[in-house]
Design an enzyme around this catalytic site. Sequence first.
Site, short mmCIF file in Angstrom:
data_model
loop_
_atom_site.label_atom_id
_atom_site.label_comp_id
_atom_site.label_asym_id
_atom_site.label_seq_id
_atom_site.Cartn_x
_atom_site.Cartn_y
_atom_site.Cartn_z
N GLY A 85 0.82 -1.21 0.00
CA GLY A 85 0.00 0.00 0.00
C GLY A 85 0.86 1.27 0.00
O GLY A 85 2.08 1.21 -0.10
N SER A 110 -4.00 7.53 13.71
CA SER A 110 -4.34 8.72 12.93
C SER A 110 -4.70 9.87 13.86
O SER A 110 -5.21 9.68 14.97
CB SER A 110 -5.55 8.36 12.06
N LYS A 126 -9.63 2.99 14.74
CA LYS A 126 -8.29 3.45 15.18
C LYS A 126 -8.27 3.58 16.71
O LYS A 126 -7.32 3.17 17.38
CB LYS A 126 -7.92 4.78 14.52
N ASN A 166 -9.42 11.90 -1.30
CA ASN A 166 -8.45 12.74 -0.60
C ASN A 166 -7.94 13.85 -1.51
O ASN A 166 -7.97 13.75 -2.73
CB ASN A 166 -7.29 11.89 -0.06
N TYR A 175 -14.51 4.04 10.65
CA TYR A 175 -13.07 3.99 10.40
C TYR A 175 -12.30 4.60 11.58
O TYR A 175 -11.39 3.99 12.14
CB TYR A 175 -12.71 4.73 9.10
C1 WQD Z 1 -8.08 17.33 3.38
C2 WQD Z 1 -8.75 18.67 3.20
C3 WQD Z 1 -11.09 18.56 2.69
C4 WQD Z 1 -10.75 16.71 -1.22
C5 WQD Z 1 -8.88 11.93 5.92
C6 WQD Z 1 -9.33 11.05 7.06
C7 WQD Z 1 -8.20 10.85 8.01
C8 WQD Z 1 -7.05 10.31 7.27
C9 WQD Z 1 -6.65 11.07 6.08
C10 WQD Z 1 -6.64 8.09 6.69
C11 WQD Z 1 -10.13 18.75 3.85
C12 WQD Z 1 -10.31 19.17 1.55
C13 WQD Z 1 -10.44 17.26 0.00
C14 WQD Z 1 -11.27 17.53 -2.24
C15 WQD Z 1 -11.13 19.41 -0.74
N1 WQD Z 1 -6.71 9.04 7.49
N2 WQD Z 1 -10.64 18.59 0.23
N3 WQD Z 1 -11.43 18.87 -1.97
O1 WQD Z 1 -10.28 14.64 5.60
O2 WQD Z 1 -8.11 15.60 6.47
O3 WQD Z 1 -8.45 13.17 6.43
O4 WQD Z 1 -7.80 11.29 5.28
O5 WQD Z 1 -6.58 7.36 5.98
O6 WQD Z 1 -8.60 10.00 9.01
O7 WQD Z 1 -10.40 11.66 7.72
O8 WQD Z 1 -8.08 14.37 4.31
O9 WQD Z 1 -7.38 14.66 1.97
O10 WQD Z 1 -9.77 14.01 2.46
O11 WQD Z 1 -8.99 16.32 3.00
O12 WQD Z 1 -11.32 20.62 -0.57
O13 WQD Z 1 -11.59 17.10 -3.36
O14 WQD Z 1 -8.96 18.88 1.80
O15 WQD Z 1 -12.31 19.21 2.84
O16 WQD Z 1 -10.29 20.03 4.37
P1 WQD Z 1 -8.82 14.54 5.74
P2 WQD Z 1 -8.54 14.76 2.86
#
Ligand code: WQD
Length: 345
Positions: A13, A128, A157, A203, A153
């Site tokens: 991964g 996390s 954790k 993400n 999820y």
């Molecule tokens: C980051 C920021 C979005 C996509 C998540 C899980 C966390 C973790 C990592 C595991 C946020 C913004 C995102 C997009 C955007 N663990 N965004 N447009 O939510 O901080 O964390 O992933 O695997 O447990 O909750 O990460 O990358 O999704 O978002 O504006 O198309 O980017 O709103 O503010 P997040 P993320």
Amino acid sequence: MEKTRILVTGGTGYIGSHTTVELINAGFEVVIIDNLSNSNREVLDGIEAITGVRPNFVEGDCNDTATLRKLFTDYPGIKGIINFAASKAVGESMEKPLLYYRNNLNTLINLLELMPEFGVKGFVFSSSCTVYGEPDENPVTERSPIKTATSPYGNTKQICEEIITDTVNAGSPWNAIILRYFNPVGAHPSALIGELPNGVPQNLIPYLTQTAIGIRKELSVFGNDYPTRDGSCIRDFINVVDLAKAHVIAVKRLVEEKTLEPVEIFNLGTGDGVSVLELINTFEEATGVKVPHKIVGRRPGDIIQVWADPTHANTVLGWKADTPLADTMVSAWKWQEHLREKGVM
Ligand code: WQD
């Protein structure tokens, strides 16, 4: 001298593959187990191309005790386990909670149960910053309050952290290090391994790089009306290779029995909060590539702002996330270009 053997679950991964590279570079022998549910065999080629060593690979599921037992028998003398094998999509976990509880909890319990029998000394767990929820104060330290999880999820954790602590407190013959990651991003600078999301990325960075290369039309920025300096959410974006290096230090500490407590917990972040809009800017400036984007409504469940106080990891582990964010963005972009060259997407 014989190399110390480490088991990396989920080793093909995203974070597992980068950690495998750093372990090999540091002189460890790696055995990977992965069910390839969210990765593929070609990752092994990437690891081999970077390090000159092909890691031992078992295709299998950590849910299955028989598979694990056979692995420990076929590869005797494993001294440490780094556990990345887990399901990790927040949204999917809301739809399929039992899949998350089954996968993430069973994997952990199976591994911990087998450790004494096979003489494994240390366990490193991927946790996390999600355990801090929406923090009352930033940056968060390891002593900041744990908040009720907002997704199955996130709950896995928290429960896994408790299972580890309870087992160690009951007198396990092994110790553990729990690593709480903030937002891991970027790819190996060689662009030979990186993050490969399935389908439409949830993400930020994979969505951003796929937009920059033209796979997606535009990036939606989820909200610009948050109480932050520019209205977008703030995160602590940590380079995946920096993150991987912390695992090498952690597993070494366990194998050499140098931990100060039976369970040590570390935040792995940079200590800098960066907003979503600032990140887009940094990417554009570092790569010279524009990212078409538009502001849309908030994404339900998003944390407004969270960033790490990494002092504990800096001082105790002697580790620091020091790759500049601009370099990290370049690495993410090079990886996206590599996927294009290979015809992957
Ligand atoms: C980051 C920021 C979005 C996509 C998540 C899980 C966390 C973790 C990592 C595991 C946020 C913004 C995102 C997009 C955007 N663990 N965004 N447009 O939510 O901080 O964390 O992933 O695997 O447990 O909750 O990460 O990358 O999704 O978002 O504006 O198309 O980017 O709103 O503010 P997040 P993320």
